[in-house]
Design a protein around this motif. Structure first.
Motif, PDB file in Angstrom:
ATOM      1  N   PHE A 123       0.833  -1.205   0.000  1.00 44.46           N
ATOM      2  CA  PHE A 123       0.000   0.000   0.000  1.00 44.46           C
ATOM      3  C   PHE A 123       0.867   1.255   0.000  1.00 44.46           C
ATOM      4  O   PHE A 123       0.650   2.180  -0.792  1.00 44.46           O
ATOM      5  CB  PHE A 123      -0.913  -0.028   1.221  1.00 44.46           C
ATOM      6  CG  PHE A 123      -1.693   1.225   1.462  1.00 44.46           C
ATOM      7  CD1 PHE A 123      -2.697   1.623   0.598  1.00 44.46           C
ATOM      8  CD2 PHE A 123      -1.420   2.021   2.570  1.00 44.46           C
ATOM      9  CE1 PHE A 123      -3.423   2.789   0.824  1.00 44.46           C
ATOM     10  CE2 PHE A 123      -2.138   3.181   2.809  1.00 44.46           C
ATOM     11  CZ  PHE A 123      -3.140   3.571   1.930  1.00 44.46           C
ATOM     12  N   LEU A 124       1.878   1.267   0.858  1.00 43.96           N
ATOM     13  CA  LEU A 124       2.766   2.428   0.921  1.00 43.96           C
ATOM     14  C   LEU A 124       3.532   2.612  -0.387  1.00 43.96           C
ATOM     15  O   LEU A 124       3.726   3.748  -0.854  1.00 43.96           O
ATOM     16  CB  LEU A 124       3.737   2.279   2.087  1.00 43.96           C
ATOM     17  CG  LEU A 124       3.109   2.272   3.486  1.00 43.96           C
ATOM     18  CD1 LEU A 124       4.165   1.991   4.549  1.00 43.96           C
ATOM     19  CD2 LEU A 124       2.391   3.590   3.778  1.00 43.96           C
ATOM     20  N   GLN A 125       3.957   1.504  -0.978  1.00 41.74           N
ATOM     21  CA  GLN A 125       4.641   1.595  -2.274  1.00 41.74           C
ATOM     22  C   GLN A 125       3.715   2.159  -3.338  1.00 41.74           C
ATOM     23  O   GLN A 125       4.127   2.980  -4.166  1.00 41.74           O
ATOM     24  CB  GLN A 125       5.146   0.203  -2.695  1.00 41.74           C
ATOM     25  CG  GLN A 125       6.314  -0.310  -1.884  1.00 41.74           C
ATOM     26  CD  GLN A 125       7.599   0.459  -2.124  1.00 41.74           C
ATOM     27  OE1 GLN A 125       7.719   1.254  -3.053  1.00 41.74           O
ATOM     28  NE2 GLN A 125       8.585   0.239  -1.267  1.00 41.74           N
ATOM     29  N   SER A 126       2.459   1.744  -3.313  1.00 43.68           N
ATOM     30  CA  SER A 126       1.504   2.235  -4.314  1.00 43.68           C
ATOM     31  C   SER A 126       1.258   3.732  -4.175  1.00 43.68           C
ATOM     32  O   SER A 126       0.898   4.404  -5.145  1.00 43.68           O
ATOM     33  CB  SER A 126       0.180   1.483  -4.198  1.00 43.68           C
ATOM     34  OG  SER A 126      -0.556   1.878  -3.048  1.00 43.68           O
ATOM     35  N   LEU A 127       1.462   4.260  -2.971  1.00 46.18           N
ATOM     36  CA  LEU A 127       1.298   5.689  -2.724  1.00 46.18           C
ATOM     37  C   LEU A 127       2.566   6.476  -3.041  1.00 46.18           C
ATOM     38  O   LEU A 127       2.571   7.711  -2.984  1.00 46.18           O
ATOM     39  CB  LEU A 127       0.921   5.935  -1.258  1.00 46.18           C
ATOM     40  CG  LEU A 127      -0.409   5.346  -0.776  1.00 46.18           C
ATOM     41  CD1 LEU A 127      -0.588   5.607   0.710  1.00 46.18           C
ATOM     42  CD2 LEU A 127      -1.580   5.925  -1.554  1.00 46.18           C
ATOM     43  N   GLY A 128       3.643   5.760  -3.333  1.00 48.23           N
ATOM     44  CA  GLY A 128       4.893   6.427  -3.656  1.00 48.23           C
ATOM     45  C   GLY A 128       5.715   6.844  -2.458  1.00 48.23           C
ATOM     46  O   GLY A 128       6.637   7.646  -2.580  1.00 48.23           O
TER      47      GLY A 128
END
Length: 349
Positions: free
Chosen positions: A129-134
């Motif tokens: 999730f954090l990766q998807s948010l950048g």
């Protein structure tokens, strides 16, 4: 050797209650330790109750507060397991013993959901999730603990589209929160604050930079107003709802306010739970004061009567409602009692 629980000597494992025996069995080496302790002629152990016994056995044997239920992928404090019903504990024990039955597995999942227990599989969604948010590589996330993973997991299912249904605010919220936060929990606060305040301002169709500026301006206004909203009562660890209620009553009776756990939480709650828009100066202070005063009045009239222990076995959330108004009081791991939420209307969608 003597093992004493609440002034009662335990001579065998069978002297424990059935739930405690099951919880002790979840602790690797727990049953063996008690068998040894009941036979050793030298050492002596005393516990105020069985919940403390299982917790101290876990810490003593493994140097960590959480028992591992490997087949379920669950890290959980033994004290939390002690809040489950006997049949619920048996269900978890069946899975851990290797029983591969779809019905039992479904019951185990339902049990964990009912008690807000998150497994390794569920928490594994947080880094993605954090990766998807950048923001996955941000330094603030370099060493996530269980409770921090749980807080961040709560962001995953928040509404993501705003305005005409085509504006995704998650990236902007994450960038803003990553810039402001110094802890993972603060990141969650500022992420929620951004989403709430952009909704308050109806600023969906502004550019990303304009939205950031609006959110930052409101945050800058609110943060100094939170300095006086951090005081709170304290008790000795995890205590009963009645003791929490007494501590709050005594605190408020002395003219104090029940404060927030941290600055970022206060900023988040004002944005989420009031009609805050572009107030500054005196207007902003009046809005904050009115919110806190209303919360104190509500808690004076409605004491906490029940709580939901956290997965960590050290925190507890106490919901309070009269049907039209709701509040949440948090008992922290250090015994600090704080205001977690106060709403006069249902949560915003």
């Amino acid at each position: 050797m003597t093992v004493i629980v609440a002034d009662r000597v335990l001579r065998t494992v069978s002297d424990l209650s059935a739930p405690s025996r099951l919880v002790l069995a979840f602790i690797d080496g727990g049953m063996e330790w008690l068998d040894w302790a009941a036979r050793d002629p030298v050492a002596r152990y005393a516990f105020p109750d069985e919940t403390h016994l299982v917790g101290e056995v876990q810490r003593g044997l493994h140097g960590a507060p959480y028992a591992l239920l490997p087949r379920l992928g669950l890290l959980v404090a033994p004290a939390k397991l002690m809040t489950l019903g006997m049949e619920e504990l048996r269900t978890l024990a069946h899975v851990e013993s290797g029983l591969d039955d779809d019905l039992v597995l479904r019951h185990a999942e339902a049990t964990m959901a009912a008690h807000a227990l998150l497994t390794q599989r569920q928490l594994a969604a947080v880094p993605a999730f954090l990766q998807s948010l950048g923001v996955g590589g941000q330094p603030v996330f370099q060493a996530l603990e269980l409770q921090e993973l749980r807080v961040l997991h709560g962001l995953i299912d928040l509404p993501t589209l705003a305005g005409d249904g085509h504006v995704d605010l998650r990236g902007g919220a994450a960038a803003f929160a990553a810039e402001q936060a110094r802890t993972p929990t603060e990141f969650a606060d500022y992420y929620r604050f951004y989403l709430a305040q952009i909704a308050n301002l109806k600023a969906w169709n502004l550019s990303a930079e304009e939205r950031r500026q609006r959110a930052e301006a409101t945050m800058t206004t609110l943060l100094p107003l939170m300095f006086g909203a951090l005081d709170c009562p304290q008790v000795d660890g995890l205590v009963s709802p009645a003791e929490v209620a007494r501590a709050i009553t005594d605190w408020l009776r002395r003219g104090n306010r029940l404060g927030f756990a941290r600055l970022s939480e206060g900023v988040c709650r004002i944005a989420e739970d009031t009609v805050l828009t572009i107030e500054t100066g005196v207007a902003a202070r009046h809005l904050v004061d009115a919110y806190l005063s209303s919360a104190q009045s509500f808690l004076t009239a409605h004491a906490p009567t029940r709580g939901l222990m956290g997965q960590d076995g050290a925190t507890c959330l106490f919901p309070v409602t009269d049907g039209t108004t709701q509040a949440e009081v948090q008992l922290g791991a250090t015994g600090t009692i704080t205001l977690r939420q106060f709403r006069r209307t249902p949560p915003k969608s």
